[in-house]
Write an enzyme that holds these catalytic residues in place. Structure first.
Site, PDB file in Angstrom:
ATOM      1  N   GLU A   1      34.774  -8.338  46.937  1.00  0.00           N
ATOM      2  CA  GLU A   1      34.382  -8.636  48.303  1.00  0.00           C
ATOM      3  C   GLU A   1      32.873  -8.463  48.458  1.00  0.00           C
ATOM      4  OE1 GLU A   1      38.344  -7.754  50.820  1.00  0.00           O
ATOM      5  OE2 GLU A   1      37.159  -6.013  50.321  1.00  0.00           O
TER       6      GLU A   1
ATOM      7  N   CYS B   1      25.680  -7.223  51.394  1.00  0.00           N
ATOM      8  CA  CYS B   1      26.191  -6.040  50.705  1.00  0.00           C
ATOM      9  C   CYS B   1      26.940  -6.533  49.458  1.00  0.00           C
ATOM     10  CB  CYS B   1      27.115  -5.295  51.664  1.00  0.00           C
ATOM     11  SG  CYS B   1      27.895  -3.872  50.920  1.00  0.00           S
TER      12      CYS B   1
ATOM     13  N   CYS C   1      36.321   0.505  40.890  1.00  0.00           N
ATOM     14  CA  CYS C   1      35.323   1.527  40.573  1.00  0.00           C
ATOM     15  C   CYS C   1      36.007   2.659  39.829  1.00  0.00           C
ATOM     16  CB  CYS C   1      34.693   2.061  41.857  1.00  0.00           C
ATOM     17  SG  CYS C   1      33.375   3.269  41.546  1.00  0.00           S
TER      18      CYS C   1
ATOM     19  N   CYS D   1      36.432   8.291  44.158  1.00  0.00           N
ATOM     20  CA  CYS D   1      36.129   9.146  45.304  1.00  0.00           C
ATOM     21  C   CYS D   1      37.315   9.125  46.275  1.00  0.00           C
ATOM     22  CB  CYS D   1      34.864   8.667  46.010  1.00  0.00           C
ATOM     23  SG  CYS D   1      33.443   8.671  44.905  1.00  0.00           S
TER      24      CYS D   1
ATOM     25  N   CYS E   1      37.417   6.683  49.520  1.00  0.00           N
ATOM     26  CA  CYS E   1      36.935   5.304  49.353  1.00  0.00           C
ATOM     27  C   CYS E   1      38.073   4.376  48.948  1.00  0.00           C
ATOM     28  CB  CYS E   1      35.831   5.299  48.298  1.00  0.00           C
ATOM     29  SG  CYS E   1      35.288   3.645  47.851  1.00  0.00           S
TER      30      CYS E   1
ATOM     31  N   GLY F   1      32.162  -0.727  43.636  1.00  0.00           N
ATOM     32  CA  GLY F   1      31.623  -0.330  42.348  1.00  0.00           C
ATOM     33  C   GLY F   1      30.472   0.646  42.431  1.00  0.00           C
ATOM     34  N   GLU F   2      30.233   1.301  41.305  1.00  0.00           N
ATOM     35  CA  GLU F   2      29.100   2.222  41.175  1.00  0.00           C
ATOM     36  C   GLU F   2      28.006   1.457  40.415  1.00  0.00           C
ATOM     37  OE1 GLU F   2      27.773   5.225  42.053  1.00  0.00           O
ATOM     38  OE2 GLU F   2      26.214   4.547  40.709  1.00  0.00           O
TER      39      GLU F   2
ATOM     40  N   SER G   1      22.784   2.015  46.115  1.00  0.00           N
ATOM     41  CA  SER G   1      23.450   3.258  46.512  1.00  0.00           C
ATOM     42  C   SER G   1      24.261   3.795  45.334  1.00  0.00           C
ATOM     43  CB  SER G   1      24.379   2.968  47.694  1.00  0.00           C
ATOM     44  OG  SER G   1      25.122   4.124  48.019  1.00  0.00           O
TER      45      SER G   1
ATOM     46  N   SER H   1      24.753   9.000  47.851  1.00  0.00           N
ATOM     47  CA  SER H   1      25.903   9.396  48.671  1.00  0.00           C
ATOM     48  C   SER H   1      26.047  10.897  48.546  1.00  0.00           C
ATOM     49  CB  SER H   1      27.161   8.687  48.176  1.00  0.00           C
ATOM     50  OG  SER H   1      27.041   7.303  48.418  1.00  0.00           O
TER      51      SER H   1
ATOM     52  N   HIS I   1      27.208  13.418  51.209  1.00  0.00           N
ATOM     53  CA  HIS I   1      28.509  13.762  51.809  1.00  0.00           C
ATOM     54  C   HIS I   1      28.813  15.258  51.957  1.00  0.00           C
ATOM     55  CE1 HIS I   1      28.684   9.586  51.357  1.00  0.00           C
ATOM     56  NE2 HIS I   1      29.596   9.449  50.428  1.00  0.00           N
TER      57      HIS I   1
ATOM     58  N   CYS J   1      31.616  -0.031  55.281  1.00  0.00           N
ATOM     59  CA  CYS J   1      31.479   0.752  54.049  1.00  0.00           C
ATOM     60  C   CYS J   1      32.792   1.370  53.637  1.00  0.00           C
ATOM     61  CB  CYS J   1      30.545   1.931  54.274  1.00  0.00           C
ATOM     62  SG  CYS J   1      28.904   1.477  54.638  1.00  0.00           S
TER      63      CYS J   1
END
Ligand code: SAH
Ligand code: SF4
Length: 344
Positions: free
Chosen positions: A91, A104, A111, A115, A118, A164-165, A196, A219, A221, A338
């Protein structure tokens, strides 16, 4: 089998052409034509040699990902589900601001970081995207805008905050960034691009020497390792004490900063104590804080805090003179905000 034109940085294309017996200078002409003029066939380029045309026609393709689904929301956010040649999907979201757009981009199908808050993380990692698939998202979104919203069709900002990272796919993301900022490529300003990361140290260690000078967002958090590890499992391996000093070295120039994203989760990391500890961790650094109220998705145990709690957290951070914003949630009705991206 042809190779994708969109996999090459300018230097990469020069090498490729030379290997095929063409002059390296021709790469610039091809870049200008395809990225600036957004043309597909190279036939009409002034100065393009017959040999280069032959190589392009025989060995290269200009395929873009296909649009599998499009959802638009009232605020003009558009979410695309793109599918690639092997049928895998990601996406991509375009978010409007002042008659322009931020795109984005996704960097992986799923990923590996897992997390707990997510939606993408719940998918696991299927594979990393190739450079042409990252650039393909940008070009396909741009093409859609030109056809459907010809009067406000400019994408000026890029954030790698989709699936994804990005630093777990360092090489391909890096080449995509080179194409985005190349003056013969997509000509975006480097300070308009933000990558990010969840704090993936192997990528951060390469950043300083290898990544063009784009912005970094971490990130965060939670400032407390024990809590952060519950949210971001790789924090156990790459704790904040290793990540933050490294990241703080990146911003170049007076106006550059590190964005710290802070996901606010009800009754987990949204207390006044959490805010104080966060402020103490970041005061005196190059921090710019972005508070992101948790966006729920199907099956999650976490909740979004109340507006009052979010506001209180904001005020505490601000009282330390740390620049801070609350990210307004665009596109959440179409699960385009997000952490709501999932392509299975
Ligand atoms: N993998 C990278 C980039 C993609 S995620 C990273 O983790 O930074 C982009 C941002 O969305 C991150 O700050 C991430 O923490 C946040 N995010 C993930 N899930 C979310 C959710 N459910 N609600 C709000 N933000 C979320
Ligand atoms: Fe991956 Fe980022 Fe989601 Fe974590 S928040 S699972 S790193 S996409």
């Amino acid at each position: 089998m042809t190779a994708s034109f969109f996999q090459f940085s300018l230097d990469g294309l020069k090498n490729y052409l030379v290997q095929h017996g063409c002059n390296a200078d021709q790469a610039r002409l091809l870049f200008n034509w395809h990225y600036k003029k957004n043309k597909v066939t190279p036939c009409e380029i002034n100065g393009l040699s017959t040999k280069t045309k032959e190589v392009v026609n025989s060995y290269l393709n200009f395929n873009l990902p296909l649009i599998d689904q499009i959802q638009t929301s009232e605020d003009r956010t558009v979410k695309f589900l793109f599918s690639f040649q092997d049928g895998k999907k990601v996406e991509t979201v375009i978010i409007p601001f002042n008659q322009k757009y931020t795109v984005c981009l996704s960097s992986q199908v799923g990923c590996a970081m897992n997390c707990s808050f997510c939606y993408t993380g719940t998918q696991g990692l299927t594979r990393s995207l190739k450079t042409e698939e990252i650039i393909g998202q940008f070009l396909a979104a741009q093409t859609w805008l030109t056809l459907n919203r010809p009067h406000d069709n400019r994408i000026l900002n890029v954030v790698f905050m989709g699936q994804g990272e990005p630093l777990h796919n360092f090489d391909n993301v890096k080449t995509a960034v080179e194409i985005l900022i190349s003056q013969h490529g997509l000509s975006l300003a480097d300070h308009k691009i933000t990558i990010s990361t969840s704090g993936y140290l192997p990528g951060l260690l390469r950043w300083k020497d290898e990544m063009p000078s784009v912005n970094i967002a971490l990130s965060l958090h939670s400032p407390v390792d024990e809590k952060r590890s519950q949210l971001i499992p790789i924090n156990k391996k790459y704790p904040l004490k290793d990540v933050i000093p490294l990241i703080e070295q990146f911003p170049q120039g007076k106006k550059r900063f590190v964005t710290y994203e802070y996901l606010l989760i009800h009754d987990f990391n949204d207390s006044e104590e959490d805010a104080l500890q966060t402020a103490q961790l970041l005061v005196g650094t190059k921090a710019f804080m972005n508070l992101i109220p948790f966006n729920p998705f199907p099956g999650t145990k976490w909740k979004r805090p109340s507006t009052e709690r979010i506001q209180k957290f904001f005020e505490i951070i601000e009282s330390f003179k740390i620049p801070v914003t609350i990210r307004t949630t665009k596109g959440d009705k179409i699960l385009a905000a997000c952490g709501q991206l999932n392509s299975l």
